[in-house]
Design a protein around this motif. Structure first.
Motif, PDB file in Angstrom:
ATOM      1  N   ARG A 228       0.829  -1.206   0.000  1.00  0.00           N
ATOM      2  CA  ARG A 228       0.000   0.000   0.000  1.00  0.00           C
ATOM      3  C   ARG A 228       0.864   1.258   0.000  1.00  0.00           C
ATOM      4  O   ARG A 228       0.591   2.223  -0.737  1.00  0.00           O
ATOM      5  CB  ARG A 228      -0.929   0.000   1.220  1.00  0.00           C
ATOM      6  CG  ARG A 228      -1.960  -1.107   1.192  1.00  0.00           C
ATOM      7  CD  ARG A 228      -2.793  -1.175   2.474  1.00  0.00           C
ATOM      8  NE  ARG A 228      -3.616  -2.379   2.464  1.00  0.00           N
ATOM      9  CZ  ARG A 228      -4.919  -2.422   2.696  1.00  0.00           C
ATOM     10  NH1 ARG A 228      -5.566  -1.313   3.003  1.00  0.00           N
ATOM     11  NH2 ARG A 228      -5.585  -3.556   2.643  1.00  0.00           N
TER      12      ARG A 228
ATOM     13  N   GLU B 186     -10.200   4.173  -3.550  1.00  0.00           N
ATOM     14  CA  GLU B 186     -10.099   2.970  -2.726  1.00  0.00           C
ATOM     15  C   GLU B 186     -11.494   2.515  -2.317  1.00  0.00           C
ATOM     16  O   GLU B 186     -12.184   3.172  -1.541  1.00  0.00           O
ATOM     17  CB  GLU B 186      -9.259   3.267  -1.484  1.00  0.00           C
ATOM     18  CG  GLU B 186      -9.126   2.099  -0.532  1.00  0.00           C
ATOM     19  CD  GLU B 186      -8.297   2.430   0.706  1.00  0.00           C
ATOM     20  OE1 GLU B 186      -8.038   1.516   1.512  1.00  0.00           O
ATOM     21  OE2 GLU B 186      -7.908   3.608   0.868  1.00  0.00           O
TER      22      GLU B 186
ATOM     23  N   ASP C 135     -13.555   0.103  -0.211  1.00  0.00           N
ATOM     24  CA  ASP C 135     -13.237  -0.658   1.008  1.00  0.00           C
ATOM     25  C   ASP C 135     -14.512  -1.077   1.727  1.00  0.00           C
ATOM     26  O   ASP C 135     -14.670  -0.851   2.927  1.00  0.00           O
ATOM     27  CB  ASP C 135     -12.352   0.195   1.919  1.00  0.00           C
ATOM     28  CG  ASP C 135     -11.613  -0.622   2.968  1.00  0.00           C
ATOM     29  OD1 ASP C 135     -11.278  -1.781   2.685  1.00  0.00           O
ATOM     30  OD2 ASP C 135     -11.366  -0.095   4.057  1.00  0.00           O
TER      31      ASP C 135
ATOM     32  N   LEU D 268      -5.412   2.273   2.580  1.00  0.00           N
ATOM     33  CA  LEU D 268      -4.479   2.833   1.601  1.00  0.00           C
ATOM     34  C   LEU D 268      -4.514   4.355   1.656  1.00  0.00           C
ATOM     35  O   LEU D 268      -3.495   5.023   1.465  1.00  0.00           O
ATOM     36  CB  LEU D 268      -4.843   2.304   0.212  1.00  0.00           C
ATOM     37  CG  LEU D 268      -3.750   2.231  -0.845  1.00  0.00           C
ATOM     38  CD1 LEU D 268      -4.167   1.306  -1.963  1.00  0.00           C
ATOM     39  CD2 LEU D 268      -3.389   3.584  -1.418  1.00  0.00           C
TER      40      LEU D 268
ATOM     41  N   SER E 226      -6.326  10.655  -2.581  1.00  0.00           N
ATOM     42  CA  SER E 226      -7.186   9.484  -2.424  1.00  0.00           C
ATOM     43  C   SER E 226      -8.645   9.845  -2.215  1.00  0.00           C
ATOM     44  O   SER E 226      -8.975  10.849  -1.582  1.00  0.00           O
ATOM     45  CB  SER E 226      -6.717   8.636  -1.232  1.00  0.00           C
ATOM     46  OG  SER E 226      -5.425   8.126  -1.444  1.00  0.00           O
TER      47      SER E 226
ATOM     48  N   TYR F 114     -11.699   7.594  -0.520  1.00  0.00           N
ATOM     49  CA  TYR F 114     -11.949   6.378   0.250  1.00  0.00           C
ATOM     50  C   TYR F 114     -13.453   6.150   0.310  1.00  0.00           C
ATOM     51  O   TYR F 114     -14.216   7.047   0.699  1.00  0.00           O
ATOM     52  CB  TYR F 114     -11.374   6.510   1.658  1.00  0.00           C
ATOM     53  CG  TYR F 114     -11.629   5.309   2.540  1.00  0.00           C
ATOM     54  CD1 TYR F 114     -10.769   4.225   2.519  1.00  0.00           C
ATOM     55  CD2 TYR F 114     -12.741   5.259   3.385  1.00  0.00           C
ATOM     56  CE1 TYR F 114     -10.995   3.109   3.322  1.00  0.00           C
ATOM     57  CE2 TYR F 114     -12.981   4.162   4.189  1.00  0.00           C
ATOM     58  CZ  TYR F 114     -12.098   3.083   4.152  1.00  0.00           C
ATOM     59  OH  TYR F 114     -12.350   1.987   4.947  1.00  0.00           O
TER      60      TYR F 114
END
Length: 403
Positions: free
Chosen positions: A187, A203, A205, A220, A228, A230
């Motif tokens: 990661r 990401e 998740d 990550l 990022s 998420y």
């Protein structure tokens, strides 16, 4: 009757194998289905949701039945931050958003980021409906080589050197379909590459709470917070119908996402958000999650034991540390797509691996995804026995002759 003119986007996106499988199984309730990646109906907590609903109305009154803020219901935003901190995600208010499920979050990000002919990089294999979503926006989806730990850093480096990618889409924890988990070291390396190329990572998740063994690596996102997005949700832990997703993203991107969401559905249901806030903040919610994890862990044990007993020589798999899926690979000449027709005749279903590849699917036909969460525990061994009988009768081009 009026002649409808469909958009170019609608003309390019039809139903996929997962959509078709749902339709088939709805007509065949007797089939033991390892195909559908949905929670166990027996674990959907009707009584708990009713209690959470009463508690939410008592706590917040009729406000939970009213329009709300596009960004999210304030009590749920607070509970979401507590959840995220346990995943090594510490975000400010201007980065956090409540979406209509994880899929709604992904759709919102695509609307905000993608233009036709943009490039999205994905793992090999990857989540099929996400590929469908990217292509619906006119994006070109490029598959990047991956191994048992996820996307390969050197391959990602090469892809980012060759493409000006809009983002990289990854499922680093209990990946759908393979069940693999990317270790912390990988990661960190992937994040470093993305930052150096000034590329966004998305990401996904949504399975992370379904851990049966081992220690969870940091999200990550924690290695590259400014690069990022998420995405997580409560669909796998509370109920899919609640349709609550939690998203963290750069503040500038969130402003765009919220402006677009106002023209889509205005906001995610305040009522459902209030139920979700009660769930995340209650001991009853924690107890339910523990029960779900215990139940799915036991089902995975039954499935792997059944695979050892019933699947023919030449078929292999790696037991995941969590999630909902077992990825089974057969000999090189095995054709899972062809085997599915006979499997359905015999009363068992799975999803062929070709449904999860963004590149040439003809070269990826020897794998199957077995989803165990939705299958009654007492049906798992019988279902794998039926599948094993089908596989033993399928001719392959492997040197051993029959798989």
């Amino acid at each position: 009757m009026v002649r409808l003119q469909h958009s170019r986007r609608a003309a390019e996106v039809g139903s996929g194998p997962i959509d078709d499988m749902f339709a088939t199984l709805a007509r065949r309730p007797e089939v033991v289905s390892f195909a559908v990646g949905a929670p166990d109906p027996a674990l959907l907590p009707g009584e708990l949701v009713a209690t959470l609903s009463r508690n939410a109305i008592e706590r917040y009154g009729s406000a939970v039945l009213q329009y709300g803020m596009t960004q999210g219901f304030a009590p749920l935003l607070d509970e979401a931050r507590n959840l995220l901190r346990r995943r090594h995600i510490r975000c400010t208010h201007d980065r956090l958003h409540i979406s209509t499920g994880g899929s709604g979050a992904l759709h919102n990000v695509c609307l905000a980021v993608l233009d036709p002919r943009d490039v999205v990089l994905v793992e090999t294999p990857t989540y099929g409906p996400a590929v469908k979503e990217f292509r619906s926006h006119g994006a070109t989806v490029v598959a990047v080589p991956s191994d048992e730990f996820g996307i390969v850093p050197e391959a990602l480096e090469e892809a980012l050197s060759g493409y000006d990618a809009a983002f990289v889409y990854l499922l680093p924890t209990f990946q759908n379909p393979t069940g693999r988990t990317m270790p912390a070291e990988r990661r960190a390396r992937i994040a470093e590459i993305a930052v150096r190329h000034d590329t966004l990572i998305v990401e996904d998740d949504v399975y992370t709470d379904l851990r049966y063994r081992g220690v969870a690596p940091p999200a990550l996102w924690s290695f590259a917070p400014d690069n990022s997005v998420y995405i997580t949700s409560l669909s796998k832990t509370l109920a899919p119908a609640i349709r609550v997703g939690i998203t963290v993203m750069p503040a500038d991107l969130l402003k765009t996402v919220l402006a677009l969401k106002q023209g889509i559905d205005m906001q995610t249901s305040t009522y459902c958000q209030a139920i979700a806030a009660e769930f995340l903040g209650s001991s009853a919610g924690a107890a339910h999650l523990a029960h779900v994890v215990e139940s799915y862990s036991a089902k995975l044990d039954v499935l792997t034991a059944a695979a050892e007993r019933h699947l023919p020589a030449g078929f292999r798999w790696t037991e995941p540390d969590g999630g909902m899926f077992l990825w089974v690979e057969g000999p090189a000449g095995f054709d899972a797509d062809a085997a599915l027709t006979e499997a359905l005749r015999q009363g068992v279903a799975f999803l062929p691996g070709s449904a999860f590849y963004a590149d040439d699917v003809a070269g990826h036909r020897n794998a199957m995804r077995l989803s165990f969460a939705n299958v009654p525990r007492d049906d798992i061994d019988r279902g794998v026995a039926l599948l094993g009988a089908v596989l033993r009768e399928r001719p392959t081009h492997a040197t051993t002759g029959t798989a």
